[in-house]
Design an enzyme around this catalytic site. Structure first.
Site, PDB file in Angstrom:
ATOM      1  N   ASN A 150      -4.952  -9.089   4.795  1.00 15.78           N
ATOM      2  CA  ASN A 150      -6.237  -9.320   4.110  1.00 15.78           C
ATOM      3  C   ASN A 150      -6.190 -10.456   3.088  1.00 15.78           C
ATOM      4  O   ASN A 150      -7.176 -11.166   2.910  1.00 15.78           O
ATOM      5  CB  ASN A 150      -6.759  -8.013   3.488  1.00 15.78           C
ATOM      6  CG  ASN A 150      -5.884  -7.504   2.389  1.00 15.78           C
ATOM      7  OD1 ASN A 150      -4.666  -7.638   2.448  1.00 15.78           O
ATOM      8  ND2 ASN A 150      -6.486  -6.930   1.379  1.00 15.78           N
ATOM      9  N   GLY A 226       0.389  -2.626   2.479  1.00 19.01           N
ATOM     10  CA  GLY A 226      -0.298  -2.391   3.745  1.00 19.01           C
ATOM     11  C   GLY A 226      -0.966  -1.034   3.734  1.00 19.01           C
ATOM     12  O   GLY A 226      -1.261  -0.482   2.663  1.00 19.01           O
ATOM     13  N   THR A 230       1.243   3.396   7.368  1.00 12.80           N
ATOM     14  CA  THR A 230       2.448   2.572   7.579  1.00 12.80           C
ATOM     15  C   THR A 230       3.429   2.791   6.429  1.00 12.80           C
ATOM     16  O   THR A 230       4.639   2.916   6.650  1.00 12.80           O
ATOM     17  CB  THR A 230       2.079   1.075   7.653  1.00 12.80           C
ATOM     18  OG1 THR A 230       0.954   0.918   8.503  1.00 12.80           O
ATOM     19  CG2 THR A 230       3.229   0.246   8.172  1.00 12.80           C
ATOM     20  N   GLU A 248       2.484  -0.589  -1.963  1.00 12.99           N
ATOM     21  CA  GLU A 248       1.101  -0.861  -2.399  1.00 12.99           C
ATOM     22  C   GLU A 248       0.230  -0.550  -1.196  1.00 12.99           C
ATOM     23  O   GLU A 248       0.266  -1.279  -0.196  1.00 12.99           O
ATOM     24  CB  GLU A 248       0.944  -2.336  -2.794  1.00 12.99           C
ATOM     25  CG  GLU A 248       1.946  -2.839  -3.821  1.00 12.99           C
ATOM     26  CD  GLU A 248       1.742  -2.277  -5.202  1.00 12.99           C
ATOM     27  OE1 GLU A 248       0.655  -1.699  -5.459  1.00 12.99           O
ATOM     28  OE2 GLU A 248       2.648  -2.389  -6.033  1.00 12.99           O
ATOM     29  N   CYS A 282      -8.047  -4.543  -0.893  1.00 16.36           N
ATOM     30  CA  CYS A 282      -7.664  -3.163  -1.213  1.00 16.36           C
ATOM     31  C   CYS A 282      -8.389  -2.679  -2.455  1.00 16.36           C
ATOM     32  O   CYS A 282      -8.596  -1.480  -2.630  1.00 16.36           O
ATOM     33  CB  CYS A 282      -6.167  -3.081  -1.400  1.00 16.36           C
ATOM     34  SG  CYS A 282      -5.551  -4.252  -2.631  1.00 16.36           S
ATOM     35  N   GLU A 462       4.185  -3.348  -9.254  1.00 18.37           N
ATOM     36  CA  GLU A 462       4.575  -4.755  -9.218  1.00 18.37           C
ATOM     37  C   GLU A 462       3.861  -5.450 -10.365  1.00 18.37           C
ATOM     38  O   GLU A 462       3.094  -4.834 -11.092  1.00 18.37           O
ATOM     39  CB  GLU A 462       4.196  -5.364  -7.867  1.00 18.37           C
ATOM     40  CG  GLU A 462       4.930  -4.694  -6.708  1.00 18.37           C
ATOM     41  CD  GLU A 462       4.702  -5.352  -5.360  1.00 18.37           C
ATOM     42  OE1 GLU A 462       3.619  -5.909  -5.136  1.00 18.37           O
ATOM     43  OE2 GLU A 462       5.611  -5.295  -4.528  1.00 18.37           O
TER      44      GLU A 462
END
Ligand code: NAD
Length: 482
Positions: A150, A226, A230, A248, A282, A462
């Site tokens: 994205n 992602g 996943t 994330e 996101c 992060e």
């Protein structure tokens, strides 16, 4: 465009598996190919990284920062090329790639070049001054970086930069849906001064090359951005090893719109927070919670604005809304809208796949911006991440109810709070389960701040020193003084 892996300072095709088509979302047609890499390519990258590690990890932080800054310079020099490539690969409007993606990729590299040079570790004198303790932060070794489609170059550089700045060798895997800008960047890695093998990029499918990277025994850490499914799969794959991980993941972010909000500012901003990048950020708001006293007025104003938004050819400078990432992703978005209809929801605008006028985009993957009301907060449409230009509206009566609705999903990435009441803003922000709470704004980021999600939206942080810490192992050194 033939995309190649970048391993040991060389551009290489996949060893065994051949190629994958690279599709342009706006046309629905292949326009190039990328290597379908696998375990053998990861092994080759690992050998290159292991050979480079003694050199790169002992390179001074000033020189590592200079390499990152030179790579940032190349990004700035090739700005137009990267903007066009990001738009073509992802379907996002060139205007968005030019304002958000590519400037941020450059900024990520410069930020971590600077942050690593200014980073000091802790030191402390034991009581009585008998011993001095300090923390020596060592790079981890070779780390894996996996990023989504994205915000392709934006999120790839966000992870790669701190890993390299702190002396790790990197094997990065960009999304197979948007490999182009990472490939373009790989053409400038050698000339930026990175020793061969310090920064490697492998392309291909998640369940093939991604899986091989994650499970490689010599990978010391995985930084993953992602989908939640996943992320969980990777967490299971590394369980029982001592790899460090940061995840994330997805979101189902609420916009909480109180009756005392600045109506025009809120309307203007939630239009962006709901529909920027076709809702494929996101951090996009996907559930608009609106106080019942302004519900009708806000809904009508929103529907009027959104009804006027038309997806266009992303390569045109005037386009504000482009294509969604792939045919599969469009089908997923449509299935949520179909479900909303079946559940008795009202589609206030949009609801259909579409395409812009003209021949070029006739087979492209475009979705009308869509607003839905009348759904239960607990239905799948209000619970699962759609990741498209689809928002739902829900009224609330009290602050307590708004908080409960906001927290009522498995996700906890971001929220926005719209109120002119300062006390309420602090009070509500503190009670929302999310990694970030924006009050009267959206997508404002300070790279020094921690970034991440709670609940199913992620684990770990992060950003700023969080990334510098993640990509290092702290060692306590204790020196007897007296
Ligand atoms: P995805 O999970 O399908 O893929 C992400 C990356 O993981 C890709 O590079 C993919 O090839 C790789 N991958 C897939 N399976 C793998 C496996 N078994 N092992 C190793 N790697 C594997 O996600 P996506 O569809 O590319 O991206 C959209 C998702 O990303 C959304 O859920 C969105 O919310 C999330 N996202 C989160 C953030 C955040 O900061 N929290 C930011 C951007 C996107």
């Amino acid at each position: 465009m033939d995309i190649l892996n970048f391993i040991g300072g060389m551009h290489l095709p996949a060893i065994e598996n051949g190629w994958l088509d690279n599709i342009e979302p706006a046309t629905g047609l292949p326009y190039g190919r990328l290597p379908r890499s696998g375990a053998a390519d990861v092994e080759r990258a690992m050998e290159a990284a292991q050979a480079a590690y003694p050199i790169w990890s002992s390179t001074s932080v000033e020189e590592r920062a200079a390499c990152l800054n030179r790579l940032a310079d190349r990004i700035a020099e090739h700005f137009d090329e990267l903007v066009a490539a990001e738009s073509r690969d992802n379907g996002k409007p060139v205007s968005l790639a030019a304002h958000v993606d590519i400037p941020r990729a450059e900024k990520n590299l410069r930020f971590y070049a600077s942050a690593a040079q200014q980073y000091l570790t802790e030191a402390g004198m034991a009581a009585g001054a008998h011993q001095l303790h300090y923390v020596h932060r060592k790079p981890l070794g070779t780390v894996g970086v996996i990023s989504p489609w994205n915000l392709p170059l934006y999120l790839f550089t966000w992870k790669v930069a701190p890993a390299l700045a702190m002396g790790n060798c990197v094997i990065g895997k960009p999304s197979e849906i948007t490999p182009a800008t990472a490939f373009l960047m790989s053409q400038w890695i050698n000339e930026s001064g990175f020793p061969p093998g310090s920064f490697n990029i492998v392309h291909g499918l998640g369940n093939e090359v991604g899986e091989a990277l994650v499970t490689h025994p010599r990978i010391k850490a995985i930084s993953f951005t992602g989908g939640t499914a996943t992320g969980r799969h990777i967490a299971r794959a590394v369980a029982g090893t001592s790899k460090k991980t940061t995840f994330e993941l997805g979101g189902k972010n609420p916009a909480i719109i109180f009756e005392d909000c600045d109506f025009d500012l809120t309307l203007r901003t939630v239009l962006r927070s709901g529909f920027a990048n076709q809702g494929q950020i996101c951090l996009c708001s996907s559930r608009f919670l609106i106080h019942e006293s302004i519900y009708d007025r806000f809904r009508d104003a929103l529907v009027e604005k959104v009804s006027a938004m038309r997806p266009g050819d992303p390569s045109l400078p005037e386009t504000k809304m482009g294509a969604v990432a792939s045919a599969e992703h469009l089908a997923k978005i449509q299935s949520f809208v179909a479900q909303a209809r079946e559940l008795g929801g009202t589609i206030l605008c949009g609801g259909q796949a579409t395409h812009p006028e003209g021949d070029r985009c006739r087979q492209g993957h475009f979705m009308q911006p869509t607003i839905i009301e009348g759904l239960s907060p607990t239905c799948e449409v209000n619970q699962q991440e759609i990741f498209g230009p689809v928002v739902t509206l829900q009224p609330f009566a009290t602050e307590e109810e708004a908080i409960s609705l906001a927290n009522g999903t498995e996700y906890g990435l971001a929220c926005t709070i719209w109120t002119e009441n300062l006390r309420r803003a602090h009070r509500v922000a503190a009670r929302i389960d999310s990694g970030i709470a924006w009050v009267n704004c959206w997508l404002e980021r300070d790279l020094r701040m921690p970034f991440g999600g709670v609940k199913s939206s992620g684990a770990g942080r992060e950003g700023g020193t969080e990334s510098l810490r993640f990509f290092t192992e702290p060692q306590n050194v204790c020196i007897q003084i007296t």
